[in-house]
Write a protein that holds these residues in place. Structure first.
Motif, short mmCIF file in Angstrom:
data_model
loop_
_atom_site.label_atom_id
_atom_site.label_comp_id
_atom_site.label_asym_id
_atom_site.label_seq_id
_atom_site.Cartn_x
_atom_site.Cartn_y
_atom_site.Cartn_z
N GLY A 111 0.80 -1.24 0.00
CA GLY A 111 0.00 0.00 0.00
C GLY A 111 0.82 1.28 0.00
O GLY A 111 0.26 2.37 0.00
N LYS A 112 2.14 1.15 0.00
CA LYS A 112 2.99 2.34 0.04
C LYS A 112 2.79 3.20 -1.22
O LYS A 112 2.67 2.67 -2.32
N ILE A 113 2.73 4.52 -1.01
CA ILE A 113 2.59 5.45 -2.14
C ILE A 113 3.96 6.06 -2.43
O ILE A 113 4.62 6.56 -1.53
N VAL A 114 4.39 5.94 -3.69
CA VAL A 114 5.74 6.34 -4.08
C VAL A 114 5.65 7.46 -5.12
O VAL A 114 4.89 7.36 -6.09
N SER A 115 6.44 8.51 -4.90
CA SER A 115 6.48 9.61 -5.85
C SER A 115 7.30 9.20 -7.08
O SER A 115 8.42 8.70 -6.95
N LEU A 116 6.74 9.41 -8.28
CA LEU A 116 7.44 9.02 -9.52
C LEU A 116 7.42 10.20 -10.48
O LEU A 116 6.72 10.20 -11.50
N PRO A 117 8.19 11.24 -10.16
CA PRO A 117 8.08 12.48 -10.94
C PRO A 117 8.74 12.43 -12.32
O PRO A 117 8.45 13.26 -13.16
N GLU A 118 9.62 11.45 -12.55
CA GLU A 118 10.37 11.49 -13.80
C GLU A 118 9.69 10.69 -14.91
O GLU A 118 9.08 9.64 -14.68
N THR A 119 9.79 11.24 -16.12
CA THR A 119 9.33 10.50 -17.29
C THR A 119 10.36 10.70 -18.40
O THR A 119 10.80 11.83 -18.59
N PRO A 120 10.81 9.66 -19.11
CA PRO A 120 10.39 8.27 -18.93
C PRO A 120 10.93 7.66 -17.63
O PRO A 120 11.96 8.09 -17.13
#
Ligand SMILES: [Zn+2]
Length: 255
Positions: A133-142
């Protein structure tokens, strides 16, 4: 459009102690160029989007789902917050009790500088672990890895509510509580057809709030609104806010 007349019609004393709630929908994002889900010009007109979306599905932590999300994230990464987003940042600073509720998952409110945002449908710049259930920040793309992984070793899913899934009950409860406390409520760029967001302005009205709608076209909510202003959020909201501030200063002088 005479905004002074609108503000007078509200009959409220504008001051930092007012309880204010704002609900935003796809319209405010569309003005920043974010691909929309519904109607003319929606992203489903793009064959690549349809192809990628057709492979995405439960349990949502697969490579195929993230390929669809990466397509969307790449498009949104080029979009900038507009004048309406920035006005909401100013409003948050002015009012002591201010709640921003959004149906958008693009993160543009946060990018503009809004601090407290209730994201009803989640945020495409975050992933959630289907195991812990951990929420992880994923700001980078790709992304470096597709799918991205949680530190517990499980593939993450996008932290976005999919069609048919329930809204996080904590987020929903916080939003509904704010709606029932609101004295002044703004509905910005939402068509009023997606529940439960569509009920929120009506809940606020029932509890005595004055509700202001800003939308280029009339919606199913329009007949119930205290006032309804036709126009783009990025044009109307900054002007309306300026008018509110003028009124609040007049009131300070007067009293
Ligand atoms: Zn995990």
């Amino acid at each position: 459009m005479n905004l002074e007349e609108f503000v007078k019609k509200l009959g409220l004393t504008i001051n930092p102690k007012l309880h204010v709630v704002v609900l935003t929908g796809a319209g405010i994002s569309a003005e920043s160029g974010v691909p929309i889900f519904r109607g003319k010009g929606s992203m489903w007109e793009n064959p690549e989007a349809r192809k990628l979306a057709s492979k995405a599905g439960p349990p949502w932590n697969t490579r195929e789902t993230w390929e669809f999300y990466e397509w969307r994230r790449k498009l949104v990464s080029k979009c900038k917050p507009n004048a309406a987003h920035y006005t909401l940042v100013e409003m948050e600073k002015y009012f002591e009790d201010f709640c921003l509720i959004t149906q958008n998952v693009d993160g543009l409110h946060g990018k503009a500088g809004s601090k407290n945002v209730l994201e009803l449908h989640g945020n495409m710049w975050k992933g959630r672990c289907v195991r812990c259930g951990k929420i992880v920040s994923l700001p980078e793309t790709p992304l470096k890895n597709i799918p991205p992984y949680c530190e517990c070793g499980t593939a993450l899913r996008p932290h976005v509510v999919q069609f048919g899934e329930p809204i996080d009950p904590n987020v929903l409860t916080a939003a509904l509580t704010a709606c029932s406390r609101a004295e002044l409520f703004f509905v910005v760029g939402t068509s009023g057809v997606v529940s439960p967001a569509a009920q929120m302005p009506l809940i606020a009205l029932q509890h005595g709030a004055k509700v202001v709608e800003i939308n280029p076209n009339p919606t199913v909510l329009t007949p119930y609104m205290t006032i309804s202003i036709r126009g783009k959020a990025a044009e109307v909201l900054p002007q309306l806010w300026k008018t509110f501030l003028l009124f609040s200063q007049k009131q300070e002088v007067k009293f």
